[in-house]
Write a protein that holds these residues in place. Structure first.
Motif, PDB file in Angstrom:
ATOM      1  N   GLN A   1      -4.780  -0.227  -7.555  1.00  0.00           N
ATOM      2  CA  GLN A   1      -5.217   0.444  -7.393  1.00  0.00           C
ATOM      3  C   GLN A   1      -6.901   0.172  -6.955  1.00  0.00           C
ATOM      4  O   GLN A   1      -7.492   0.763  -5.716  1.00  0.00           O
TER       5      GLN A   1
ATOM      6  N   GLN B   1       0.839  -1.261   0.240  1.00  0.00           N
ATOM      7  CA  GLN B   1       0.495  -0.559   0.457  1.00  0.00           C
ATOM      8  C   GLN B   1       0.743   1.420   0.084  1.00  0.00           C
ATOM      9  O   GLN B   1       0.690   2.331  -0.893  1.00  0.00           O
TER      10      GLN B   1
ATOM     11  N   TRP C   1      -1.418   9.593  -4.180  1.00  0.00           N
ATOM     12  CA  TRP C   1      -2.775   9.251  -3.475  1.00  0.00           C
ATOM     13  C   TRP C   1      -1.565  10.068  -1.287  1.00  0.00           C
ATOM     14  O   TRP C   1      -1.765   8.835  -0.953  1.00  0.00           O
TER      15      TRP C   1
ATOM     16  N   PHE D   1      -4.128   8.233   1.456  1.00  0.00           N
ATOM     17  CA  PHE D   1      -4.573   7.468   1.094  1.00  0.00           C
ATOM     18  C   PHE D   1      -4.076   6.242   2.871  1.00  0.00           C
ATOM     19  O   PHE D   1      -2.784   6.690   3.454  1.00  0.00           O
TER      20      PHE D   1
ATOM     21  N   SER E   1       0.197   3.379  -3.569  1.00  0.00           N
ATOM     22  CA  SER E   1       0.057   5.358  -2.545  1.00  0.00           C
ATOM     23  C   SER E   1       0.823   6.092  -3.802  1.00  0.00           C
ATOM     24  O   SER E   1       0.254   7.487  -3.176  1.00  0.00           O
TER      25      SER E   1
END
Length: 293
Positions: free
Chosen positions: A261, A102, A111, A114, A106
Motif C-alpha cells: 500500500q 496498482q 480503494w 485510488f 487497489s
C-alpha cells in the motif's frame, strides 16, 4: 567498450535488500535505485536512517542525483523514493506496468478512488526505453515474473536485476506473489543471461546463504555457470516445476500487506487522519494458501 558506472551498494540487514548509488564519476551525476524507508512493523515506527546515509554518501562524493529509480513495487520493505524526491528534487521512475500492480492491489485494499495510472511517479519507463545518467547510456528491460511490473535497468556494463536473480549460491526469485509467474520469470532470466558475459549483475536482495557476508555483484558468466537453479534446471519446464514447488513451501514476506500500500503509491505514506496519525490497512485472509512460518 561499454561504459562502466561506479556502483555502490548499501545493505539493509532487516529486509536483506540492497540499495544502489550508480554514478558517472566524470560528470558527478548519479541515480539512486531501490532506496529503503526504514519501518519497524512491531512498533509501527518509520525512519529515514538508510535514506539519509545515502544522501550523506552522495553529498560527500559531490554527486548530483538525476534519477530515483525503483525496479518494482517491493513486498518486503517500504520505498524511500518519495522522501528522497523531496530531499533532492530528482524525478522518480518505475516501469509502466506498475499500473497493472496498482489495479490489482487497489482492489485488494478496497480503494475505489485510488489513481491506478502511475501518476504517483514522474516517469513510467516502457520496455526498451533509453535514458542517461550523466554521459552513461541506460536502457530498460521488461523483466516480469517476480511481479507484473519488474524491470531491469541496464546502465553501461551494469544491469540491476532486482529480484529476478539472486547471487549464484541463492538461485532465483519467487514467483508466487499476486500477478507473479514462474514461466514469465524464466523468460526474463533468459533475456538477462543473453547480455554479454562480462555484464555486471547487481541483485536486489541477499540473504547471506550459509551465514556468509552479504554479496550483491556477479556477472552473466557466473550466473550461467553457477546459479543453483539455472545451472541445474536448464529447460523452461524443469525450471517452472522446481520454482513452483519451492514457492509452495514459502511463507509470505512479513511486510507484504504493509508494503504494497506504500509502494504502489511511490513510497508515499497514508495521509494523516483527523487525529493527525497515519494508518495502514491490512486485508485479512487475502493471501490464503501460503505456508505459515
Amino acid at each position: 567498450m561499454p561504459q562502466m558506472p561506479e556502483v555502490t551498494g548499501f545493505y539493509d540487514k532487516r529486509s536483506g535488500s540492497i540499495q544502489y548509488v550508480v554514478a558517472d564519476s566524470g560528470t558527478k551525476k548519479c541515480a539512486l535505485i531501490d532506496p529503503v524507508l526504514d519501518y519497524d512493523e512491531k512498533s509501527g515506527a518509520t525512519a529515514t536512517t538508510h535514506a539519509d546515509s545515502i544522501l550523506k554518501f552522495v553529498a560527500n562524493k559531490g554527486y548530483v542525483v538525476e534519477w530515483i529509480l525503483d525496479t518494482h513495487p517491493h513486498a518486503d520493505h517500504f520505498s524511500a523514493a518519495d522522501y528522497l524526491k523531496r530531499k533532492t528534487g530528482a524525478p522518480t521512475a518505475i516501469g509502466e506496468k506498475v499500473t497493472e500492480v496498482q489495479k490489482l492491489w487497489s482492489d485488494y485494499y478496497n480503494w475505489p478512488g485510488f489513481p491506478a495510472d502511475g501518476s504517483q511517479w514522474d516517469k513510467l519507463f516502457a520496455a526498451g526505453e533509453t535514458f542517461q545518467i550523466g554521459n552513461i547510456d541506460a536502457r530498460v528491460m521488461f523483466s516480469p515474473g517476480h511481479t507484473l511490473a519488474s524491470i531491469t535497468y541496464v546502465i553501461g556494463d551494469a544491469a540491476f536485476v532486482h529480484d529476478t536473480l539472486f547471487m549464484p549460491d541463492s538461485g532465483t526469485a519467487r514467483a508466487d506473489f499476486p500477478g507473479g509467474s514462474a514461466k514469465a520469470l524464466w523468460r526474463s532470466i533468459q533475456d538477462i543471461l543473453a547480455l554479454p558475459d562480462a555484464t555486471r549483475l547487481f541483485t536486489g536482495h541477499d540473504y547471506q546463504t550459509g551465514g556468509r557476508e552479504p554479496r550483491w555483484e556477479s556477472t552473466v558468466a557466473e550466473q550461467k555457470a553457477k546459479n543453483i537453479h539455472i545451472s541445474v534446471h536448464r529447460t523452461e519446464a524443469a525450471f517452472v516445476a522446481a520454482r513452483e514447488a519451492r514457492d509452495r513451501t514459502l511463507a509470505m514476506p512479513k511486510l507484504i500487506l504493509h508494503a504494497l500500500q506504500i509502494n504502489t503509491n511511490a513510497g508515499r505514506l497514508p495521509e494523516p487522519e483527523s487525529n493527525g496519525r497515519r494508518y495502514l490497512k491490512i486485508p485479512l485472509n487475502l493471501l490464503e494458501g501460503a505456508s505459515w512460518d
